[in-house]
Design an enzyme around this catalytic site. Structure first.
Site, mmCIF file in Angstrom:
data_model
loop_
_atom_site.group_PDB
_atom_site.id
_atom_site.type_symbol
_atom_site.label_atom_id
_atom_site.label_comp_id
_atom_site.label_asym_id
_atom_site.label_seq_id
_atom_site.Cartn_x
_atom_site.Cartn_y
_atom_site.Cartn_z
ATOM 1 N N TYR A 1 18.519 -38.011 32.168
ATOM 2 C CA TYR A 1 19.214 -37.064 33.027
ATOM 3 C C TYR A 1 18.290 -35.905 33.422
ATOM 4 O O TYR A 1 17.097 -35.931 33.160
ATOM 5 C CB TYR A 1 20.515 -36.636 32.372
ATOM 6 N N GLY B 1 28.297 -43.035 16.450
ATOM 7 C CA GLY B 1 28.765 -43.442 17.757
ATOM 8 C C GLY B 1 29.806 -44.531 17.665
ATOM 9 O O GLY B 1 30.998 -44.267 17.557
ATOM 10 N N ARG B 2 29.363 -45.791 17.671
ATOM 11 C CA ARG B 2 30.311 -46.907 17.765
ATOM 12 C C ARG B 2 31.265 -46.952 16.569
ATOM 13 O O ARG B 2 32.438 -47.320 16.725
ATOM 14 C CB ARG B 2 29.553 -48.233 17.904
ATOM 15 N N ARG C 1 19.619 -31.782 22.828
ATOM 16 C CA ARG C 1 19.346 -33.195 22.535
ATOM 17 C C ARG C 1 18.135 -33.671 23.313
ATOM 18 O O ARG C 1 18.002 -33.389 24.507
ATOM 19 C CB ARG C 1 20.556 -34.052 22.908
ATOM 20 N N GLN D 1 28.958 -31.005 25.186
ATOM 21 C CA GLN D 1 27.632 -31.373 25.683
ATOM 22 C C GLN D 1 27.535 -31.099 27.184
ATOM 23 O O GLN D 1 28.317 -31.650 27.969
ATOM 24 C CB GLN D 1 27.313 -32.846 25.409
#
Length: 357
Positions: free
Chosen positions: A180, A313-314, A227, A99
């Site tokens: 971002y 993810g988690r 993304r 990424q």
């Protein structure tokens, strides 16, 4: 667990064994020069059974770094570090997408190798607390990128993408989400420009599309994902009311769709009408991440026809063998939030896998 998760899938240039993936997750364990740390190859290799491995946010240039101990992919040393990771992922049967994350204004001079101030579409601070070596500090007002700076930044993404492929990665994901730099160009509260990169929906999309086009030209559209996170308020972003968000992102996704990228990765807040419009406009794969899913809901967007792949993810952080656990219904390890960022093996490579006798 529904059978849709276990169907093979062709994503751009790679063949995936199922519909799961590793979501990009910042771990802040790189060396100070941005080279991935010694444990990174083990960490990603442990999770290779997820098939598509999307890495943590990786800066494409010195100006792209915002946080301490995050990796880069633009120097020979970075390439060598990432090659070890690519080899480990490939040995485990996975495909690696790095990424590319330019943080823009979400930075502080104390966290960067050159100690210059951050940059952004406009001279507007995110007004966020940033962890630095001396403790939390407010993000400063960024320097507004000039037209020449914008071209240099696009070239930086191009170089970083080429560097990722040189390191053995199968592709890259362009980070245009989560507050971002690319997201900052899309949002009217962080982009007050009056040139061709600001003002209208079309102009605010221009930089994002230019970056995606440059990367796809450099390494191939089939190796390029992107993304987005419509209406996500991270990093001081406020994209306006839902109607404005829909207008902005329908235009952006329509423009990106013409590039025939490998995938669109949506960090989704729940506007299923907007997500459905992406599905209708996008010619290739769509990945969808939602907060708060339990293990029984992982395949819901795939079953509903809204997504092709469900990144984790988690669940994947705490369970290196999450694929086997989901297939067999085995219990899951609990995530330790205290070890998410920074440190060593604890909470990174030491989560136990299932015992086999």
């Amino acid at each position: 667990m529904t059978s849709s998760l276990w169907q093979p899938f062709t994503l751009g240039n790679v063949e995936l064994p199922h519909r799961l993936a590793l979501a990009p997750l910042t771990r802040s364990r790189a060396n100070p020069d941005g080279t991935p740390g010694e444990l990174a190859a083990e960490y990603y290799g442990q999770r290779a059974s997820l098939g598509l491995i999307i890495t943590e946010g990786t800066h494409p240039s010195d100006d792209g770094q915002g946080y301490l101990n995050t990796p880069g992919i633009y120097t020979p040393e970075h390439i060598e570090g990432w090659r070890k990771i690519a080899d480990a992922v490939h040995a485990g049967g996975g495909a690696l997408f790095i990424q590319l994350m330019h943080v823009g204004r979400m930075s502080h001079p104390d966290n960067t190798p050159h100690h210059r101030g951050p940059v952004g579409p406009s001279a507007i601070s995110a007004e966020q607390d940033m962890f630095t070596p001396t403790g939390p500090q407010k993000t400063p007002v960024p320097r507004e990128l000039t037209a020449e700076d914008i071209q240099a930044t696009i070239a930086g993404f191009r170089h970083a993408a080429a560097s990722a492929i040189a390191a053995g990665a199968d592709g890259v994901e362009i980070h245009s989400a989560n507050g971002y730099l690319l997201h900052q160009f899309l949002s009217p509260n962080s982009n007050h420009r009056t040139d061709e990169y600001g003002g209208s929906v079309e102009n605010r999309s221009r930089f994002v599309v230019a970056v995606a086009r440059a990367v796809a030209e450099e390494i191939g559209a089939g190796r390029t994902g992107i993304r987005i996170s419509p209406a996500f308020p991270l990093g001081g972003i406020n994209e306006g009311d839902p109607a404005d968000v829909r207008t902005q992102y329908r235009h952006l996704v329509g423009e990106l769709a013409t590039l025939n990228l490998a995938y669109l990765h949506v960090h989704h807040l729940g506007d299923d009408e907007l997500l459905r419009s992406f599905r209708d406009a996008w010619p290739a794969a769509i990945l969808v991440v939602r907060y708060g899913r339990d293990r029984e809901q992982i395949a819901d967007d795939i079953d509903a026809g809204l997504a092709d792949i469900a990144p984790l993810g988690r669940f994947a952080l705490a369970n290196p063998d999450i694929v086997e656990r989901l297939r067999t219904g085995a219990p899951l390890n609990e995530l330790d939030p205290a070890t998410l960022y920074g440190g060593g093996a604890a909470g990174y490579t030491d989560y136990p896998a299932l015992a086999h006798t």
